[in-house]
Design an enzyme around this catalytic site. Structure first.
Site, PDB file in Angstrom:
ATOM      1  N   GLU A  86      -8.558  13.419  13.318  1.00  0.00           N
ATOM      2  CA  GLU A  86      -9.006  12.683  12.128  1.00  0.00           C
ATOM      3  C   GLU A  86     -10.508  12.500  12.224  1.00  0.00           C
ATOM      4  O   GLU A  86     -11.037  12.267  13.318  1.00  0.00           O
ATOM      5  CB  GLU A  86      -8.352  11.300  12.089  1.00  0.00           C
ATOM      6  CG  GLU A  86      -6.846  11.330  11.985  1.00  0.00           C
ATOM      7  CD  GLU A  86      -6.270   9.922  12.081  1.00  0.00           C
ATOM      8  OE1 GLU A  86      -6.207   9.245  11.059  1.00  0.00           O
ATOM      9  OE2 GLU A  86      -5.916   9.506  13.189  1.00  0.00           O
TER      10      GLU A  86
ATOM     11  N   ASP B  53       0.663   5.406  17.987  1.00  0.00           N
ATOM     12  CA  ASP B  53       0.507   5.678  16.557  1.00  0.00           C
ATOM     13  C   ASP B  53       0.772   7.145  16.205  1.00  0.00           C
ATOM     14  O   ASP B  53       1.306   7.428  15.132  1.00  0.00           O
ATOM     15  CB  ASP B  53      -0.922   5.281  16.132  1.00  0.00           C
ATOM     16  CG  ASP B  53      -1.097   5.289  14.624  1.00  0.00           C
ATOM     17  OD1 ASP B  53      -0.173   4.838  13.927  1.00  0.00           O
ATOM     18  OD2 ASP B  53      -2.149   5.742  14.143  1.00  0.00           O
TER      19      ASP B  53
ATOM     20  N   ASP C 118       9.479  10.110   9.206  1.00  0.00           N
ATOM     21  CA  ASP C 118       8.252  10.543   9.865  1.00  0.00           C
ATOM     22  C   ASP C 118       7.660  11.524   8.858  1.00  0.00           C
ATOM     23  O   ASP C 118       8.156  12.643   8.721  1.00  0.00           O
ATOM     24  CB  ASP C 118       8.547  11.243  11.191  1.00  0.00           C
ATOM     25  CG  ASP C 118       7.262  11.656  11.904  1.00  0.00           C
ATOM     26  OD1 ASP C 118       6.283  11.993  11.194  1.00  0.00           O
ATOM     27  OD2 ASP C 118       7.235  11.648  13.139  1.00  0.00           O
ATOM     28  N   HIS C 119       6.638  11.096   8.142  1.00  0.00           N
ATOM     29  CA  HIS C 119       6.225  11.895   6.980  1.00  0.00           C
ATOM     30  C   HIS C 119       5.706  13.283   7.367  1.00  0.00           C
ATOM     31  O   HIS C 119       5.667  14.186   6.545  1.00  0.00           O
ATOM     32  CB  HIS C 119       5.212  11.147   6.104  1.00  0.00           C
ATOM     33  CG  HIS C 119       3.857  11.039   6.684  1.00  0.00           C
ATOM     34  ND1 HIS C 119       3.525  10.103   7.623  1.00  0.00           N
ATOM     35  CD2 HIS C 119       2.732  11.760   6.468  1.00  0.00           C
ATOM     36  CE1 HIS C 119       2.267  10.258   7.966  1.00  0.00           C
ATOM     37  NE2 HIS C 119       1.753  11.252   7.280  1.00  0.00           N
TER      38      HIS C 119
ATOM     39  N   HIS D 176       4.751  11.697  15.454  1.00  0.00           N
ATOM     40  CA  HIS D 176       4.377  12.980  14.849  1.00  0.00           C
ATOM     41  C   HIS D 176       4.249  14.107  15.876  1.00  0.00           C
ATOM     42  O   HIS D 176       4.814  15.188  15.711  1.00  0.00           O
ATOM     43  CB  HIS D 176       3.044  12.865  14.092  1.00  0.00           C
ATOM     44  CG  HIS D 176       2.970  11.665  13.193  1.00  0.00           C
ATOM     45  ND1 HIS D 176       3.993  11.314  12.357  1.00  0.00           N
ATOM     46  CD2 HIS D 176       1.991  10.744  12.992  1.00  0.00           C
ATOM     47  CE1 HIS D 176       3.647  10.226  11.673  1.00  0.00           C
ATOM     48  NE2 HIS D 176       2.453   9.862  12.047  1.00  0.00           N
TER      49      HIS D 176
ATOM     50  N   LYS E  27      -9.350   9.739  16.599  1.00  0.00           N
ATOM     51  CA  LYS E  27     -10.127   9.315  15.432  1.00  0.00           C
ATOM     52  C   LYS E  27     -11.585   9.654  15.655  1.00  0.00           C
ATOM     53  O   LYS E  27     -12.032   9.787  16.791  1.00  0.00           O
ATOM     54  CB  LYS E  27      -9.970   7.808  15.225  1.00  0.00           C
ATOM     55  CG  LYS E  27      -8.552   7.432  14.770  1.00  0.00           C
ATOM     56  CD  LYS E  27      -8.501   6.007  14.284  1.00  0.00           C
ATOM     57  CE  LYS E  27      -7.105   5.659  13.804  1.00  0.00           C
ATOM     58  NZ  LYS E  27      -6.709   6.387  12.599  1.00  0.00           N
TER      59      LYS E  27
ATOM     60  N   ASP F 153       0.823  -1.222   0.000  1.00  0.00           N
ATOM     61  CA  ASP F 153       0.000   0.000   0.000  1.00  0.00           C
ATOM     62  C   ASP F 153       0.855   1.270   0.000  1.00  0.00           C
ATOM     63  O   ASP F 153       0.625   2.200  -0.772  1.00  0.00           O
ATOM     64  CB  ASP F 153      -0.900  -0.055   1.252  1.00  0.00           C
ATOM     65  CG  ASP F 153      -1.723   1.196   1.404  1.00  0.00           C
ATOM     66  OD1 ASP F 153      -2.635   1.390   0.591  1.00  0.00           O
ATOM     67  OD2 ASP F 153      -1.424   2.007   2.317  1.00  0.00           O
ATOM     68  N   LEU F 154       1.851   1.293   0.868  1.00  0.00           N
ATOM     69  CA  LEU F 154       2.689   2.493   0.975  1.00  0.00           C
ATOM     70  C   LEU F 154       3.400   2.777  -0.351  1.00  0.00           C
ATOM     71  O   LEU F 154       3.424   3.912  -0.831  1.00  0.00           O
ATOM     72  CB  LEU F 154       3.732   2.302   2.086  1.00  0.00           C
ATOM     73  CG  LEU F 154       4.662   3.497   2.258  1.00  0.00           C
ATOM     74  CD1 LEU F 154       3.987   4.593   3.048  1.00  0.00           C
ATOM     75  CD2 LEU F 154       5.955   3.100   2.934  1.00  0.00           C
TER      76      LEU F 154
HETATM   77  P1  NAP Z   1       1.382  -3.696   3.169  1.00  0.00           P
HETATM   78  O1  NAP Z   1       0.464  -3.101   2.188  1.00  0.00           O
HETATM   79  O2  NAP Z   1       0.913  -4.814   4.036  1.00  0.00           O
HETATM   80  O3  NAP Z   1       2.688  -4.174   2.379  1.00  0.00           O
HETATM   81  C1  NAP Z   1       3.608  -5.080   2.899  1.00  0.00           C
HETATM   82  C2  NAP Z   1       4.543  -5.501   1.794  1.00  0.00           C
HETATM   83  O4  NAP Z   1       5.453  -6.456   2.285  1.00  0.00           O
HETATM   84  C3  NAP Z   1       3.839  -6.116   0.608  1.00  0.00           C
HETATM   85  O5  NAP Z   1       4.440  -5.649  -0.573  1.00  0.00           O
HETATM   86  C4  NAP Z   1       4.109  -7.612   0.770  1.00  0.00           C
HETATM   87  O6  NAP Z   1       4.039  -8.211  -0.490  1.00  0.00           O
HETATM   88  C5  NAP Z   1       5.507  -7.569   1.365  1.00  0.00           C
HETATM   89  N1  NAP Z   1       5.895  -8.753   2.118  1.00  0.00           N
HETATM   90  C6  NAP Z   1       5.287  -9.263   3.224  1.00  0.00           C
HETATM   91  N2  NAP Z   1       5.985 -10.338   3.669  1.00  0.00           N
HETATM   92  C7  NAP Z   1       7.053 -10.491   2.837  1.00  0.00           C
HETATM   93  C8  NAP Z   1       8.142 -11.397   2.779  1.00  0.00           C
HETATM   94  N3  NAP Z   1       8.291 -12.398   3.684  1.00  0.00           N
HETATM   95  N4  NAP Z   1       9.054 -11.270   1.804  1.00  0.00           N
HETATM   96  C9  NAP Z   1       8.935 -10.275   0.892  1.00  0.00           C
HETATM   97  N5  NAP Z   1       7.925  -9.377   0.894  1.00  0.00           N
HETATM   98  C10 NAP Z   1       6.997  -9.493   1.848  1.00  0.00           C
HETATM   99  O7  NAP Z   1       1.971  -2.602   4.163  1.00  0.00           O
HETATM  100  P2  NAP Z   1       2.128  -1.035   3.904  1.00  0.00           P
HETATM  101  O8  NAP Z   1       0.882  -0.367   4.318  1.00  0.00           O
HETATM  102  O9  NAP Z   1       2.639  -0.797   2.546  1.00  0.00           O
HETATM  103  O10 NAP Z   1       3.206  -0.660   4.995  1.00  0.00           O
HETATM  104  C11 NAP Z   1       4.587  -0.947   4.842  1.00  0.00           C
HETATM  105  C12 NAP Z   1       5.340  -0.347   6.027  1.00  0.00           C
HETATM  106  O11 NAP Z   1       5.162   1.059   6.018  1.00  0.00           O
HETATM  107  C13 NAP Z   1       4.832  -0.802   7.392  1.00  0.00           C
HETATM  108  O12 NAP Z   1       5.909  -0.819   8.291  1.00  0.00           O
HETATM  109  C14 NAP Z   1       3.857   0.296   7.799  1.00  0.00           C
HETATM  110  O13 NAP Z   1       3.698   0.382   9.189  1.00  0.00           O
HETATM  111  C15 NAP Z   1       4.574   1.501   7.236  1.00  0.00           C
HETATM  112  N6  NAP Z   1       3.693   2.629   6.947  1.00  0.00           N
HETATM  113  C16 NAP Z   1       2.706   2.520   6.024  1.00  0.00           C
HETATM  114  C17 NAP Z   1       1.911   3.627   5.737  1.00  0.00           C
HETATM  115  C18 NAP Z   1       0.840   3.559   4.686  1.00  0.00           C
HETATM  116  O14 NAP Z   1       0.280   4.618   4.362  1.00  0.00           O
HETATM  117  N7  NAP Z   1       0.538   2.407   4.124  1.00  0.00           N
HETATM  118  C19 NAP Z   1       2.110   4.845   6.426  1.00  0.00           C
HETATM  119  C20 NAP Z   1       3.130   4.914   7.372  1.00  0.00           C
HETATM  120  C21 NAP Z   1       3.917   3.813   7.617  1.00  0.00           C
HETATM  121  P3  NAP Z   1       3.733  -9.752  -0.795  1.00  0.00           P
HETATM  122  O15 NAP Z   1       2.513 -10.101  -0.030  1.00  0.00           O
HETATM  123  O16 NAP Z   1       3.572  -9.802  -2.283  1.00  0.00           O
HETATM  124  O17 NAP Z   1       4.952 -10.481  -0.328  1.00  0.00           O
END
Ligand code: NAP
Length: 488
Positions: free
Chosen positions: A220, A239, A181-182, A244, A340, A16-17
């Site tokens: 939020e 969180d 920290d965005h 932040h 929230k 997602d990120l």
């Molecule tokens: P997500 O959507 O769950 O993505 C996780 C990624 O990790 C997927 O690409 C997944 O792909 C991959 N993955 C999981 N297990 C794996 C493994 N064993 N080997 C290789 N790839 C693996 O999470 P996200 O929301 O993008 O968040 C990613 C990080 O950013 C987290 O630490 C989150 O706390 C942080 N974050 C996210 C946001 C946001 O807006 N989303 C904001 C702030 C911080 P596959 O399933 O294809 O392996």
């Protein structure tokens, strides 16, 4: 325009990120010319995607989030051609060997010169193993830079954060680790230092002689949405406050850095965080309020959301009074709140100056001067002053002097942070010592709260949180300046 050369390896490239933030940010750097020819991106995750499919995903993420006025289809396609996908399980050593080969090939093909950015856009539980493999399988180069980017959450308390930090620092030097920290990429957060240290009127007034209190609101309007599983283990304190909010507190209360560079600035931010009073359990009870949303108009209570326990004790709201024990800010309460399902979505800072020492205008009420910084959704600075009513006689009114940023094409937080990263400028990334003092402060609150079961839910969805959050200020003879429940 200086071209930055880099090979990005994004772990979690299907996530997602990456899709919502990283690909659009990289594209914006591309269309502005910060990255041009000598860059390539390898996305890795377990899904067996092809390069073609990956490029389509990247192109779609741009079409879905960048204003169509700012690009052509040809630009998107040329940009996406720099993207390569490698199916990879981060626990599997063999895959790092394949990744290494691809990285070397792309480095040669795009004449990158050995600069590598390893972006860990996945769960922190994988950070240690990725860092280890990058080093032992020699994905790091010796003829360019090697920078590791990590996302929040950085641990869930001081002990786990320390462990996580050690697991990365074992393989990468401290100055090559960029903790995102965005909020630090938001233009109005970056503006705090500009306002404070670029204007003599504020430089002189920014202390306990002239500031009455500071208020920070990160509210939020949405509920927990799809983040239930994570949120049930985190809550608003971990969180939002640990990262932040405390980052904003440090920027507002730090002393002036010797100069505006990452080392000097971080040193002052660290000192500001170190000077936060760490509360005893009794002080936590006195100075902090937690809440959880109940139902509201057309929306469920937190406990009725999907994947949330019926008796969840997780807080969706925090308000608190912080004490900064340094020469300039001792005695100035810093009130914070975040939650929230509140009345509005807004990030807002209000610096409330002290009233005039005496009022020479008979029968006229003078208000406090206030400097308000709207961080989002609007980017606005407002200075409230007392002004004579333009009428006969002598009445006063509160006059807002406001400036709103109207630039539609202002770089977004991730774009700014990635640009800083490419230039090796760590000013807007969090240093380990900042993380450490932030957890120390937050851990004291968490452990006091964990001793008691709260009476939740205690605020209505669509309000500005529990009544106790208003009482926290009322007790000191103050009130929240920002009140979106009141119509002006
Ligand atoms: P997500 O959507 O769950 O993505 C996780 C990624 O990790 C997927 O690409 C997944 O792909 C991959 N993955 C999981 N297990 C794996 C493994 N064993 N080997 C290789 N790839 C693996 O999470 P996200 O929301 O993008 O968040 C990613 C990080 O950013 C987290 O630490 C989150 O706390 C942080 N974050 C996210 C946001 C946001 O807006 N989303 C904001 C702030 C911080 P596959 O399933 O294809 O392996």
């Amino acid at each position: 325009m200086r071209e930055e050369k880099a090979l990005f390896i994004i772990f979690g490239g299907t996530g997602d990120l990456a899709q919502r933030k990283l690909y659009p940010a990289l594209f914006n750097l591309y269309r502005r010319g910060h990255i041009q020819k000598s860059f390539a991106v390898i996305g890795t995750a377990r899904r067996p995607w092809t390069d073609e499919h990956y490029r389509e995903v990247v192109a779609d993420s741009i079409r879905g989030s960048v204003d169509a006025d700012f690009y052509t289809e040809a630009m998107v396609e040329n940009f996406a051609d720099h993207f390569y996908y490698q199916s990879h399980n981060v626990n599997d050593t063999e895959h790092y060997m394949i990744l290494k080969k691809l990285a070397q090939q792309l480095d040669d093909e795009y004449e990158i010169g050995g600069n590598r950015v390893f972006y860990l856009a996945m769960s922190p539980r994988f950070f240690g193993t990725i860092a280890e493999h990058l080093k032992t399988q020699k994905l790091v180069t010796d003829h360019g830079y090697n920078r590791v980017v990590v996302e929040k959450p950085f641990g869930r308390d001081l002990a786990t954060a320390t462990e996580l930090n050690q697991s990365i620092e074992k393989y990468f030097p401290a100055d090559s680790i960029f903790r995102i920290d965005h909020y630090l990429g938001k233009v109005m957060i970056q503006n705090i230092t500009a306002i404070r240290f670029g204007n003599s009127i504020f430089r002189n007034l920014w202390n306990n002689r002239y500031i009455d209190n500071i208020q920070i609101t990160l509210s939020e309007s949405l509920g927990v949405e799809e983040r239930a599983c994570y949120y049930e283990t985190a809550g608003a304190l971990r969180d939002m406050v640990q990262n932040h909010i405390l980052q904003i507190v440090s920027l507002l209360t730090m002393n002036a850095p010797v100069s505006f560079n990452d080392q000097d600035l971080r040193q002052e931010k660290i000192s500001a965080l170190k000077s936060l009073k760490v509360y005893t359990p009794d002080e936590v009870a006195h100075n902090f309020v937690r809440g959880q949303y109940g139902p509201g108009e057309g929306v469920h209570a937190y406990r009725d959301e999907d994947n949330i326990a019926d008796d969840s004790a997780i807080e969706t709201f925090v308000a608190g009074k912080l004490e900064v024990e340094n020469m300039n800010f001792a005695g100035v309460p810093v009130y914070i709140r975040t939650g929230k399902r509140l009345a509005t979505k807004a990030t807002r800072i209000d610096v409330i100056f002290k009233k005039m020492p005496t009022n020479i205008f008979p029968g006229v009420a003078l208000t406090n001067n206030v400097l308000s910084i709207d961080v989002d959704p609007n980017e606005e600075i407002t200075l409230y002053i007392n002004d004579k009513d333009y009428d006969t006689g002598f009445k006063m009114k509160q006059l807002p002097l406001a400036y709103r940023n109207q630039n539609r094409d202002c770089p977004e937080a991730y774009e700014k942070l990635l640009h800083d990263l490419l230039r090796g400028d760590a000013t807007n990334f969090t240093h380990w010592e900042e993380v450490k003092y932030s957890w120390q402060f937050v851990d004291a609150i968490r452990s006091a709260w964990d001793m008691e079961t709260p009476a939740f839910p205690n605020y209505e969805s669509g309000s500005m949180g529990p009544q106790a959050a208003d009482e926290l200020l009322a007790r000191d003879g103050k009130q929240w300046f920002f009140d979106p429940t009141k119509t002006n």
